[in-house]
Write a protein that holds these residues in place. Structure first.
Motif, mmCIF file in Angstrom:
data_model
loop_
_atom_site.group_PDB
_atom_site.id
_atom_site.type_symbol
_atom_site.label_atom_id
_atom_site.label_comp_id
_atom_site.label_asym_id
_atom_site.label_seq_id
_atom_site.Cartn_x
_atom_site.Cartn_y
_atom_site.Cartn_z
ATOM 1 N N ASP B 53 -7.661 -2.610 0.334
ATOM 2 C CA ASP B 53 -8.036 -3.984 -0.027
ATOM 3 C C ASP B 53 -8.294 -4.201 -1.513
ATOM 4 O OD1 ASP B 53 -9.900 -4.082 3.031
ATOM 5 O OD2 ASP B 53 -7.882 -4.840 2.650
ATOM 6 N N ILE B 54 -7.935 -3.219 -2.348
ATOM 7 C CA ILE B 54 -8.063 -3.390 -3.804
ATOM 8 C C ILE B 54 -6.697 -3.129 -4.429
ATOM 9 C CG2 ILE B 54 -9.162 -2.612 -5.925
ATOM 10 C CD1 ILE B 54 -11.528 -1.654 -4.247
ATOM 11 N N THR B 55 -6.099 -4.187 -4.956
ATOM 12 C CA THR B 55 -4.790 -4.048 -5.597
ATOM 13 C C THR B 55 -4.808 -4.749 -6.940
ATOM 14 O OG1 THR B 55 -3.890 -6.043 -4.557
ATOM 15 C CG2 THR B 55 -3.590 -3.956 -3.374
ATOM 16 N N ASP B 56 -3.889 -4.356 -7.804
ATOM 17 C CA ASP B 56 -3.841 -4.969 -9.129
ATOM 18 C C ASP B 56 -2.409 -4.953 -9.652
ATOM 19 O OD1 ASP B 56 -6.365 -4.802 -11.750
ATOM 20 O OD2 ASP B 56 -4.785 -6.260 -11.361
ATOM 21 N N LYS B 57 -2.123 -5.893 -10.540
ATOM 22 C CA LYS B 57 -0.775 -6.009 -11.084
ATOM 23 C C LYS B 57 -0.528 -4.942 -12.123
ATOM 24 C CE LYS B 57 -0.594 -11.018 -10.457
ATOM 25 N NZ LYS B 57 -0.479 -12.330 -11.140
ATOM 26 N N GLY B 58 0.725 -4.508 -12.153
ATOM 27 C CA GLY B 58 1.161 -3.596 -13.187
ATOM 28 C C GLY B 58 1.946 -4.329 -14.241
ATOM 29 N N GLU B 59 2.957 -3.682 -14.732
ATOM 30 C CA GLU B 59 3.746 -4.209 -15.846
ATOM 31 C C GLU B 59 4.716 -5.311 -15.424
ATOM 32 O OE1 GLU B 59 5.854 -0.960 -17.516
ATOM 33 O OE2 GLU B 59 6.962 -2.166 -18.970
ATOM 34 N N VAL B 60 5.297 -5.190 -14.217
ATOM 35 C CA VAL B 60 6.346 -6.117 -13.783
ATOM 36 C C VAL B 60 6.097 -6.621 -12.361
ATOM 37 C CG1 VAL B 60 8.154 -5.311 -15.336
ATOM 38 C CG2 VAL B 60 7.781 -4.095 -13.196
ATOM 39 N N PRO B 61 5.045 -7.382 -12.113
ATOM 40 C CA PRO B 61 4.685 -7.766 -10.749
ATOM 41 C C PRO B 61 5.413 -8.979 -10.178
ATOM 42 C CG PRO B 61 3.079 -8.616 -12.283
ATOM 43 C CD PRO B 61 4.071 -7.829 -13.111
ATOM 44 N N ASP B 62 6.059 -9.767 -11.041
ATOM 45 C CA ASP B 62 6.627 -11.039 -10.575
ATOM 46 C C ASP B 62 7.697 -10.813 -9.513
ATOM 47 O OD1 ASP B 62 6.451 -12.663 -13.854
ATOM 48 O OD2 ASP B 62 4.941 -12.275 -12.300
ATOM 49 N N GLY B 63 7.575 -11.553 -8.412
ATOM 50 C CA GLY B 63 8.536 -11.459 -7.322
ATOM 51 C C GLY B 63 8.165 -10.438 -6.266
ATOM 52 N N TYR B 64 7.042 -9.784 -6.458
ATOM 53 C CA TYR B 64 6.589 -8.748 -5.525
ATOM 54 C C TYR B 64 5.197 -9.083 -4.999
ATOM 55 C CZ TYR B 64 10.204 -6.022 -7.931
ATOM 56 O OH TYR B 64 11.383 -5.591 -8.480
ATOM 57 N N VAL B 65 4.942 -8.610 -3.781
ATOM 58 C CA VAL B 65 3.624 -8.745 -3.176
ATOM 59 C C VAL B 65 3.265 -7.411 -2.545
ATOM 60 C CG1 VAL B 65 2.273 -9.883 -1.371
ATOM 61 C CG2 VAL B 65 3.924 -11.206 -2.696
ATOM 62 N N VAL B 66 2.017 -7.024 -2.631
ATOM 63 C CA VAL B 66 1.559 -5.791 -1.988
ATOM 64 C C VAL B 66 0.340 -6.091 -1.137
ATOM 65 C CG1 VAL B 66 2.438 -4.182 -3.732
ATOM 66 C CG2 VAL B 66 0.141 -5.166 -3.975
ATOM 67 N N SER B 67 0.078 -5.154 -0.251
ATOM 68 C CA SER B 67 -1.135 -5.194 0.551
ATOM 69 C C SER B 67 -1.564 -3.766 0.801
ATOM 70 C CB SER B 67 -0.892 -5.924 1.873
ATOM 71 O OG SER B 67 0.077 -5.226 2.648
ATOM 72 N N ARG B 68 -2.825 -3.591 1.121
ATOM 73 C CA ARG B 68 -3.276 -2.254 1.463
ATOM 74 C C ARG B 68 -4.456 -2.376 2.427
ATOM 75 N NH1 ARG B 68 -5.043 2.625 -2.398
ATOM 76 N NH2 ARG B 68 -4.765 4.328 -0.907
ATOM 77 N N SER B 69 -4.119 -2.504 3.675
ATOM 78 C CA SER B 69 -5.152 -2.639 4.700
ATOM 79 C C SER B 69 -5.704 -1.271 5.122
ATOM 80 C CB SER B 69 -4.604 -3.385 5.912
ATOM 81 O OG SER B 69 -3.480 -2.713 6.430
ATOM 82 N N LYS B 70 -4.886 -0.236 4.954
ATOM 83 C CA LYS B 70 -5.317 1.129 5.264
ATOM 84 C C LYS B 70 -5.056 2.024 4.075
ATOM 85 C CE LYS B 70 -4.430 1.034 10.248
ATOM 86 N NZ LYS B 70 -3.729 1.721 11.368
ATOM 87 N N THR B 71 -5.898 3.010 3.889
ATOM 88 C CA THR B 71 -5.765 3.906 2.742
ATOM 89 C C THR B 71 -4.387 4.545 2.667
ATOM 90 O OG1 THR B 71 -8.116 4.424 2.787
ATOM 91 C CG2 THR B 71 -6.699 5.992 1.646
ATOM 92 N N GLU B 72 -3.825 4.891 3.799
ATOM 93 C CA GLU B 72 -2.588 5.684 3.790
ATOM 94 C C GLU B 72 -1.320 4.869 3.593
ATOM 95 O OE1 GLU B 72 -4.815 5.445 6.229
ATOM 96 O OE2 GLU B 72 -3.891 5.342 8.222
ATOM 97 N N ASN B 73 -1.404 3.554 3.702
ATOM 98 C CA ASN B 73 -0.190 2.730 3.617
ATOM 99 C C ASN B 73 -0.270 1.738 2.459
ATOM 100 O OD1 ASN B 73 0.914 3.910 5.981
ATOM 101 N ND2 ASN B 73 -0.271 2.494 7.248
ATOM 102 N N PHE B 74 0.869 1.559 1.813
ATOM 103 C CA PHE B 74 0.910 0.642 0.666
ATOM 104 C C PHE B 74 2.285 -0.025 0.648
ATOM 105 C CE2 PHE B 74 -0.530 -1.397 -2.903
ATOM 106 C CZ PHE B 74 -0.091 -0.941 -4.142
ATOM 107 N N PRO B 75 2.505 -1.028 1.492
ATOM 108 C CA PRO B 75 3.812 -1.681 1.530
ATOM 109 C C PRO B 75 4.044 -2.610 0.347
ATOM 110 C CG PRO B 75 2.299 -2.688 3.104
ATOM 111 C CD PRO B 75 1.587 -1.508 2.516
ATOM 112 N N LEU B 76 5.288 -2.686 -0.061
ATOM 113 C CA LEU B 76 5.721 -3.572 -1.147
ATOM 114 C C LEU B 76 6.710 -4.574 -0.578
ATOM 115 C CD1 LEU B 76 5.897 -4.063 -4.340
ATOM 116 C CD2 LEU B 76 7.966 -2.656 -4.219
ATOM 117 N N THR B 77 6.448 -5.850 -0.776
ATOM 118 C CA THR B 77 7.308 -6.894 -0.233
ATOM 119 C C THR B 77 7.953 -7.692 -1.348
ATOM 120 O OG1 THR B 77 6.012 -7.090 1.798
ATOM 121 C CG2 THR B 77 7.399 -8.970 1.202
#
Lengths: 112, 115
Positions: B53-77
């Motif tokens: 539940d803690i995410t932050d933008k990097g250098e090129v975030p436009d057009g992407y979305v992330v989520s992190r509901s569980k520690t082990e998973n980090f999907p990129l949409t």
């Protein structure tokens, strides 16, 4: 802002020769990492250098860190074709938190 | 010991479609990252996460979305894929030990082509 520069960016060398890849960074850090990437593959951790004067060796590769000069070197001894890959250095810095700052990579080709 | 995995490994999609790239790690590392790698640009950080539940933008975030509901998973949409998002995507993770962070490990990558 931390900047990491590698040189050369492209290196073509003959088997059996020695060469050094340089990694310069712009602000104080004492944690530096080297990675290897084969074509079409992911990045593989090679060396972790955690203090000034640190030296690590594996096979024909030796990495060192001089934090005062803000410089790390990756020395290749008696190159063989299997060392052909792209090598990246990456640096930690307190202002970047968990984010590594990567160099552009050095594409090494070792010719028979 | 599976480490860090990504799926799919290869994906072809069309402009405007939504695509989700999956990343899973078995080490319980707190920190996870998404990079893209393109010729001439090296590795560029898209998003990162310090914990669930803690995410932050990097250098090129436009057009992407992330989520992190569980520690082990980090999907990129990619909400609406564009041709400029054709790239190789790498997921990575690392953990913190005391004041410092340990080395970062990379997943095998996903090669995405947007037609």
């Amino acid at each position: 802002e931390l900047k990491v520069e590698q040189n050369p960016l492209f290196l073509s060398m003959q088997e059996g020769k020695n060469y050094t890849i340089y990694c310069n960074y712009s602000t104080t850090s004492d944690r530096l990492y080297w990675y290897r990437q084969d074509p079409g593959k992911s990045l593989e951790s090679l060396f972790v250098l955690l203090s000034n004067g640190a030296v690590k060796q594996e096979g024909r590769l030796m990495a060192s860190l001089d934090t005062k000069a803000r410089l790390s070197t990756l020395h290749i001894t008696a190159a063989v074709h299997d060392l052909s890959a792209t090598y990246f250095c990456a640096v930690d810095h307190e202002t970047s938190g968990s984010r590594l700052t990567f160099g552009e990579g050095t594409q090494l080709t070792v010719n028979p | 010991d599976a480490g860090i995995t990504q799926s799919p490994r290869y994906k072809i999609t069309e402009t405007g479609r939504q695509v989700t790239l999956m990343c899973h790690q078995t080490w319980s590392h707190s920190y996870m990252f998404w990079y893209r790698q393109d010729l001439g640009h090296g590795l560029r950080l898209i998003y990162y996460s310090a914990a669930a539940d803690i995410t932050d933008k990097g250098e090129v975030p436009d057009g992407y979305v992330v989520s992190r509901s569980k520690t082990e998973n980090f999907p990129l949409t990619l909400e609406s894929a564009t041709r400029s998002q054709t790239s190789v995507y790498f997921c990575a993770s690392r953990r913190r030990q005391g004041l410092h962070y340990n080395e970062q490990f990379f997943g095998p990558g996903t090669r995405l082509t947007v037609l």
